[in-house]
Design an enzyme around this catalytic site. Structure first.
Site, mmCIF file in Angstrom:
data_model
loop_
_atom_site.group_PDB
_atom_site.id
_atom_site.type_symbol
_atom_site.label_atom_id
_atom_site.label_comp_id
_atom_site.label_asym_id
_atom_site.label_seq_id
_atom_site.Cartn_x
_atom_site.Cartn_y
_atom_site.Cartn_z
ATOM 1 C CG ASN A 9 -1.709 1.211 1.433
ATOM 2 O OD1 ASN A 9 -1.761 2.071 0.551
ATOM 3 N ND2 ASN A 9 -2.352 1.338 2.595
ATOM 4 C CD1 TRP A 10 3.400 0.913 -2.784
ATOM 5 C CD2 TRP A 10 3.697 2.137 -4.641
ATOM 6 N NE1 TRP A 10 4.155 0.168 -3.653
ATOM 7 C CE2 TRP A 10 4.359 0.892 -4.812
ATOM 8 C CE3 TRP A 10 3.741 3.061 -5.684
ATOM 9 C CZ2 TRP A 10 5.054 0.558 -5.961
ATOM 10 C CZ3 TRP A 10 4.442 2.726 -6.839
ATOM 11 C CH2 TRP A 10 5.091 1.491 -6.977
ATOM 12 C CE LYS A 11 -0.174 3.243 4.762
ATOM 13 N NZ LYS A 11 -0.129 3.328 6.194
ATOM 14 C CG HIS A 95 -5.892 1.714 5.081
ATOM 15 N ND1 HIS A 95 -5.515 2.699 5.962
ATOM 16 C CD2 HIS A 95 -4.856 0.848 4.989
ATOM 17 C CE1 HIS A 95 -4.276 2.427 6.376
ATOM 18 N NE2 HIS A 95 -3.855 1.312 5.798
ATOM 19 C CD GLU A 97 -3.047 5.372 6.806
ATOM 20 O OE1 GLU A 97 -3.015 5.423 5.568
ATOM 21 O OE2 GLU A 97 -2.107 4.922 7.495
ATOM 22 C CD GLU A 167 -3.630 -2.656 7.315
ATOM 23 O OE1 GLU A 167 -2.491 -2.866 6.906
ATOM 24 O OE2 GLU A 167 -4.271 -1.617 7.063
ATOM 25 N N GLY A 173 2.201 2.213 10.826
ATOM 26 C CA GLY A 173 3.142 3.325 10.720
ATOM 27 C C GLY A 173 3.818 3.695 12.026
ATOM 28 C CB SER A 213 4.934 -1.807 12.056
ATOM 29 O OG SER A 213 4.534 -0.472 12.302
HETATM 30 P P1 PGA Z 1 2.687 0.284 7.685
HETATM 31 O O1 PGA Z 1 1.233 0.462 7.026
HETATM 32 O O2 PGA Z 1 3.255 -1.007 7.129
HETATM 33 O O3 PGA Z 1 3.463 1.484 7.250
HETATM 34 O O4 PGA Z 1 2.493 0.203 9.159
HETATM 35 C C1 PGA Z 1 0.385 -0.633 6.831
HETATM 36 C C2 PGA Z 1 -0.908 -0.158 6.211
HETATM 37 O O5 PGA Z 1 -1.362 0.933 6.548
HETATM 38 O O6 PGA Z 1 -1.508 -0.846 5.358
#
Ligand code: PGA
Length: 252
Positions: A9-11, A95, A97, A167, A173, A213
């Protein structure tokens, strides 16, 4: 029996030209098929360009979100058909976020899943509790509610086609992963919940990824757990070497 799936997931990282460079490096590093499936999910603006790079490789293309309507007056949104049309096969839905910053609800997640499935996209449906919820002993209940909402009214064969991603919000993150046993236990709970909501056989075959993470140095201990069928990787998917190392750790 469950094919491991590793999704990056490159966000909101990488311009189109930067994305091409990264995608090329990933295609090169992960050129040998090894029985795992690998997906990269760049931002919308880079999807078409990255789609050209991965064509003919073992890497699939995924988006990070979609709108549930087929088309219409929804300024700023992108439909399942539009994603399909430029080569997407997967789409991340719900997700944390999106839930946290953009008001995504379980009902919206459900509508998006239906739209994705109708266009033959594989949804990667995210669930997970916050730190406060975990500390209050509510993690299992929260995840159960999210699953109920996301899967509501879906046919068993539709649920079989999607992937779930656990998640924990406190692990995203933050550099703080769930321990392999914390993740394994939640995955088992998710599987039990799917069995209850949908069907026992589907629950055994549906893939449940862990996200939060995941790095090259902790991927193996997570991915060797029997309930963990892959990973949804954020930060570590932005470098070809670390992403490839995680994908290699998923090999069964
Ligand atoms: P992260 O993000 O690996 O940077 O913790 C995972 C995600 O949000 O899918």
């Amino acid at each position: 029996m469950r094919t491991p799936l590793i999704a990056g997931n490159w966000k909101m990282y990488k311009t189109s030209s930067e994305a091409i460079v990264l995608a090329k490096a990933i295609v090169k590093t992960l050129s040998t098929p090894d029985g795992t499936q690998v997906v990269i999910c760049p931002p919308f603006t880079a999807l078409a360009a990255v789609g050209q790079v991965v064509v003919g490789s073992r890497i699939s293309l995924g988006a990070q979100d979609l709108h549930w309507a087929k088309e219409g007056a929804y300024t700023g949104e992108v439909s399942a058909e539009m994603l399909r049309d430029i080569g997407c096969r997967y789409v991340i839905i719900g997700h944390s976020e999106r839930r946290q910053y953009f008001g995504e609800t379980d009902e919206g997640v459900n509508k998006k899943c239906r739209a994705a499935l109708a266009s033959d996209l594989t949804p990667i449906v995210c669930v997970g509790e916050t730190l406060a919820e975990r500390e209050a002993g509510r993690a299992y209940g929260i995840v159960e509610t999210q699953l109920k909402g996301a899967l509501s009214g879906l046919l068993p064969e539709q649920v079989q086609r999607l992937a779930l991603a656990y998640e924990p919000v406190w692990a995203i993150g933050t550099g703080r992963t769930a321990t392999p046993s914390q993740a394994d236990e939640m995955h088992a709970h998710i599987r039990k919940t799917v069995a209850m909501l949908v069907d026992a056989e589907i629950a055994r075959s549906v893939r449940i990824l862990y996200g939060g993470s995941v790095k090259s140095d902790n991927a193996k201990e997570l991915l060797e757990r029997s309930e963990i069928d892959g990973a949804l990787v954020g930060g570590a998917s932005l470098q070809a070497d670390s992403f490839a190392a995680i994908a290699a750790a998923a090999k069964r």
